[in-house]
Design an enzyme around this catalytic site. Structure first.
Site, PDB file in Angstrom:
ATOM      1  N   GLU A  35       0.811  -1.219   0.000  1.00 46.78           N
ATOM      2  CA  GLU A  35       0.000   0.000   0.000  1.00 46.78           C
ATOM      3  C   GLU A  35       0.840   1.264   0.000  1.00 46.78           C
ATOM      4  O   GLU A  35       0.365   2.330  -0.392  1.00 46.78           O
ATOM      5  CB  GLU A  35      -0.948   0.005   1.210  1.00 46.78           C
ATOM      6  CG  GLU A  35      -2.013   1.068   1.134  1.00 46.78           C
ATOM      7  CD  GLU A  35      -3.204   0.773   2.034  1.00 46.78           C
ATOM      8  OE1 GLU A  35      -3.741   1.723   2.598  1.00 46.78           O
ATOM      9  OE2 GLU A  35      -3.608  -0.396   2.162  1.00 46.78           O
ATOM     10  N   ASP A 138      -2.973  -3.073   3.225  1.00 51.23           N
ATOM     11  CA  ASP A 138      -3.299  -3.104   4.652  1.00 51.23           C
ATOM     12  C   ASP A 138      -4.505  -4.005   4.893  1.00 51.23           C
ATOM     13  O   ASP A 138      -5.454  -4.032   4.102  1.00 51.23           O
ATOM     14  CB  ASP A 138      -3.603  -1.698   5.160  1.00 51.23           C
ATOM     15  CG  ASP A 138      -2.346  -0.850   5.286  1.00 51.23           C
ATOM     16  OD1 ASP A 138      -1.239  -1.391   5.116  1.00 51.23           O
ATOM     17  OD2 ASP A 138      -2.474   0.366   5.545  1.00 51.23           O
ATOM     18  N   ASP A 140      -7.330  -4.220   6.359  1.00 48.93           N
ATOM     19  CA  ASP A 140      -8.569  -3.666   6.886  1.00 48.93           C
ATOM     20  C   ASP A 140      -9.529  -3.474   5.714  1.00 48.93           C
ATOM     21  O   ASP A 140      -9.230  -3.861   4.589  1.00 48.93           O
ATOM     22  CB  ASP A 140      -8.326  -2.348   7.635  1.00 48.93           C
ATOM     23  CG  ASP A 140      -7.593  -1.320   6.780  1.00 48.93           C
ATOM     24  OD1 ASP A 140      -7.561  -1.454   5.534  1.00 48.93           O
ATOM     25  OD2 ASP A 140      -7.032  -0.367   7.358  1.00 48.93           O
ATOM     26  N   TYR A 405       0.227  -3.853  13.613  1.00 47.47           N
ATOM     27  CA  TYR A 405      -0.699  -3.013  12.854  1.00 47.47           C
ATOM     28  C   TYR A 405      -1.500  -2.127  13.802  1.00 47.47           C
ATOM     29  O   TYR A 405      -2.162  -2.625  14.716  1.00 47.47           O
ATOM     30  CB  TYR A 405      -1.636  -3.904  12.042  1.00 47.47           C
ATOM     31  CG  TYR A 405      -2.422  -3.178  10.991  1.00 47.47           C
ATOM     32  CD1 TYR A 405      -1.782  -2.528   9.945  1.00 47.47           C
ATOM     33  CD2 TYR A 405      -3.814  -3.148  11.026  1.00 47.47           C
ATOM     34  CE1 TYR A 405      -2.504  -1.869   8.965  1.00 47.47           C
ATOM     35  CE2 TYR A 405      -4.543  -2.494  10.054  1.00 47.47           C
ATOM     36  CZ  TYR A 405      -3.878  -1.853   9.024  1.00 47.47           C
ATOM     37  OH  TYR A 405      -4.591  -1.192   8.051  1.00 47.47           O
TER      38      TYR A 405
END
Length: 669
Positions: A35, A138, A140, A405
């Protein structure tokens, strides 16, 4: 920079310049996309053991050879810079002359997020002919959405199986919670698939936010200016999350403005209640009095609280004071004498009788694991560090490999979590490493004549003595935030703010794995002429987890043991006066709590929404403590929304929307 700190023990990679070359090795090509550029460098370092070659271009590409899927492959690790695509209205809906209401039924189109940066072209070029695409975005909801944006660019140009004339593209998702060698290798061994439901939830939120935000921004910019004072912005923006966030700040300011202070009165008695026998019947000698005065400066005196607490009529309060002091009306109800006069009237005969006294050992369990919201609140309230800045620092620490994280809702650790590994990263901590962590790991420090806390060695002397953290909630996203690499000073992590945040993460994790705080609490009830007074004291028996986070350790307030029926001399009886206080100004930490409670934004977006209302001058945020104060512009906007429709400001509308998006993310809608 921080990333260089992680790789400082490895040889520097070879650097070349130019464009992607045709894959002539005959080996399958594996393209990995992260990312952020800094994350790509760390992943390449760990996967290649520092042997990768870096090719400069639109975005750096790190190349090396390693095995994948049972065979030797050429690897390319590159990155994007956040979202690759964004959504907007077609050209015909760009005019502000259109009725804003038409935007709710308007179509939307996807386009490159950062026009002119060439990210899409870069992905197409690097993925051409690739056999595998591994997505390191990431982990999420936003990361899942970016996965599909990357796939849109890469999949059409990947290799195909010529014999079967069918697609043999293999798109795989790497799941990881820390940027460490072990975490990266574990992710490579357990590759999965991107989650289309989470990506769809982001698509839905983006379209809803675009339509609501643009429609109301155009409406209020065109119609509010000139009708309300303070609208001095060229564009007065509306956001489905920023507006209820602003509403919380204005609501608190209105509560303060509407508050009417009321006077109240109470009765306060003073007795000597500390350790020792000098505070009962016999009056201490002058020498003992002097010693007690010296001791009282060093120790906290137990507080004595009147059961009635406060009354809002001075005459009634004076009556109670005279009753307690035993002044027999000489300074009673309706007199104009000084409120403290009764304290010296016949006070020598005033006695308090102990009617109850109990002593109990109280256990206070450690805090649960650290999630994003707790990290942001602690940074704001305890470090005077803004939520937006704290999140940026935490992300740098994560990419540099120092913490796990930092965007997680979970405060409970999953089964199988390796506590020993994370605790080991803390055992050289300059303050709690050898005194606390080594003991928790069942280790003893080998001391030497000139050793220091950061250079000592350890030897195992017994089984680990830490406890698995209790409490908290496991939301199934990422484990709580933990240290993943040893650091001992600001230079290790890239600056003082990074150190303060890392130090907090380390201490909080050690505290979560520690034993209970045990205190001895003593409570007594005193009776003075029928009026009840409560007194309490406490002393620490076992520091437990507060040894790691000492700022949360209670202050000892010694209170000696008292016998039921014991009579204690009352030194003074006073009438106290005060006024009720308005609620305090909303702090940034309070605001974060309210946003979490009402579902305004996510753990990752909360700092952004707070930053937006400050950047747009709807609020100002003072420093130390960080108080959120609405500006005239912010108050005017909220007053305007309330006049149109209260639901525009109330958090319930966004809360219901977030609940529906959760259903989409779970594949239930």
């Amino acid at each position: 920079g921080p990333v260089g700190l992680v790789a400082r023990s490895r040889p520097p990679p070879h650097i070349t310049h130019g464009t992607a070359m045709e894959n002539l090795s005959g080996r399958p090509l594996v393209v990995c996309v992260a990312e952020k550029p800094s994350l790509a460098v760390s992943i390449a370092n760990f996967m290649s053991d520092g042997t990768h070659v870096t090719r400069r271009g639109t975005l750096d590409v790190h190349e090396f050879v390693r095995k994948h899927d049972g065979r030797s492959c050429d690897f390319k690790v590159t990155s994007v810079t956040g979202h690759v695509l964004t959504i907007d209205f077609p050209h015909r809906f760009q005019s502000w002359d259109l009725d804003p209401g038409t935007l709710f039924d308007a179509p939307v189109v996807k386009k490159e997020a950062s026009k002119g940066t060439g990210v899409v072209e870069h992905l197409e070029r690097e993925a051409r002919g690739a056999s595998y695409l591994i997505l390191w975005l990431d982990c999420d909801r936003e990361g899942e959405n970016i996965c599909f944006e990357v796939m849109d660019a890469c999949v059409p140009v990947m290799a195909r199986d010529r014999e079967k004339n069918a697609s043999s593209k293999k798109v795989q998702r790497a799941k990881f919670s820390a940027v460490t060698k072990q975490s990266i290798e574990n992710a490579m061994r357990s590759l999965g698939e991107p989650d289309v439901n989470q990506a769809r939830a982001v698509d839905a939120r983006q379209e809803i936010d675009l339509k609501i935000g643009v429609a109301f921004t155009r409406f209020q910019t065109n119609h509010f200016r000139g009708k309300f004072d303070g609208l001095d912005s060229k564009v007065v923006s509306f956001g489905p999350c920023q507006t209820p966030t602003l509403g919380f700040a204005v609501e608190r300011q209105l509560e303060i403005a509407r508050f009417v202070a009321e006077p109240f009165w109470g009765v306060e008695i003073r007795c000597e209640l500390g350790d020792g026998d000098d505070d009962v019947d016999d009056v201490p000698s002058s020498q003992t009095r002097s010693e007690l005065k010296k001791e009282s400066k060093a120790a906290h005196r137990p507080s004595i609280h009147w059961r009635r607490a406060r009354v809002f009529d001075k005459a009634i309060a004076s009556m109670y004071r005279d009753l307690i002091a035993g002044t027999n009306g000489t300074n009673g109800v309706g007199t104009t004498n000084d409120s403290n006069a009764a304290a010296g009237t016949d006070h020598g005969t005033t006695r308090a009788t102990v009617t109850d006294c109990t002593t109990t050992a109280t256990k206070n369990p450690p805090p649960p694991g650290l999630n994003t919201v707790d990290l942001l609140k602690s940074a704001s309230a305890g470090m005077n560090m803004g939520a937006h800045h704290a999140m940026q620092v935490a992300e740098r620490l994560y990419i540099a490999g120092f913490i796990s994280y930092p965007r997680t809702e979970s405060s409970a650790f999953p089964d199988g979590f390796n506590f020993v590994e994370s605790l080991t990263q803390c055992r050289k901590h300059p303050e709690i490493g050898e005194s606390m962590v080594a003991r928790m790991l069942g280790e003893a420090v080998i001391t030497g004549s000139n050793r220091t806390a950061t250079t000592g060695t350890f030897t195992t002397t017994g089984p680990p003595r830490f406890r698995k953290p209790r409490g908290g909630v496991d939301h199934g996203d990422h484990p709580p935030i933990t240290p993943t690499c040893c650091a001992t000073c600001p230079d290790d992590v890239g600056g003082i703010d990074a150190w303060r945040l890392y130090d907090f993460v380390a201490r909080r994790f050690v505290a979560a794995c520690s034993s209970d705080l045990v205190t001895s609490v003593r409570k007594a009830v005193l009776d003075v002429r029928g009026e009840q007074f409560d007194v309490s004291g406490s002393e620490t028996l076992e520091k437990g987890w507060t040894e790691a986070i000492s700022w949360r350790a209670p202050t000892d307030v010694p209170l000696r043991e008292m016998r039921v029926g014991e009579v204690i001399h009352v030194q003074s009886v006073e009438l106290t006066e005060g006024t009720t206080s308005p609620p305090g100004s909303l702090t940034e930490s309070d605001l974060i709590s309210k946003m979490e409670k009402h579902g305004i934004g996510t753990d990752a977006s909360i700092p952004t929404h707070i930053n937006n209302i400050e950047k747009r001058r709807y609020v100002t945020i003072e420093s130390n403590p960080r108080r959120v104060l609405p500006t005239v512009l912010g108050q005017t906007l909220v007053n305007g929304y309330l006049a149109v429709d209260r639901d525009l400001v109330l958090p319930t509308t966004r809360q219901k929307l977030e609940q529906q998006l959760d259903l989409v993310a779970r594949g239930e809608a």
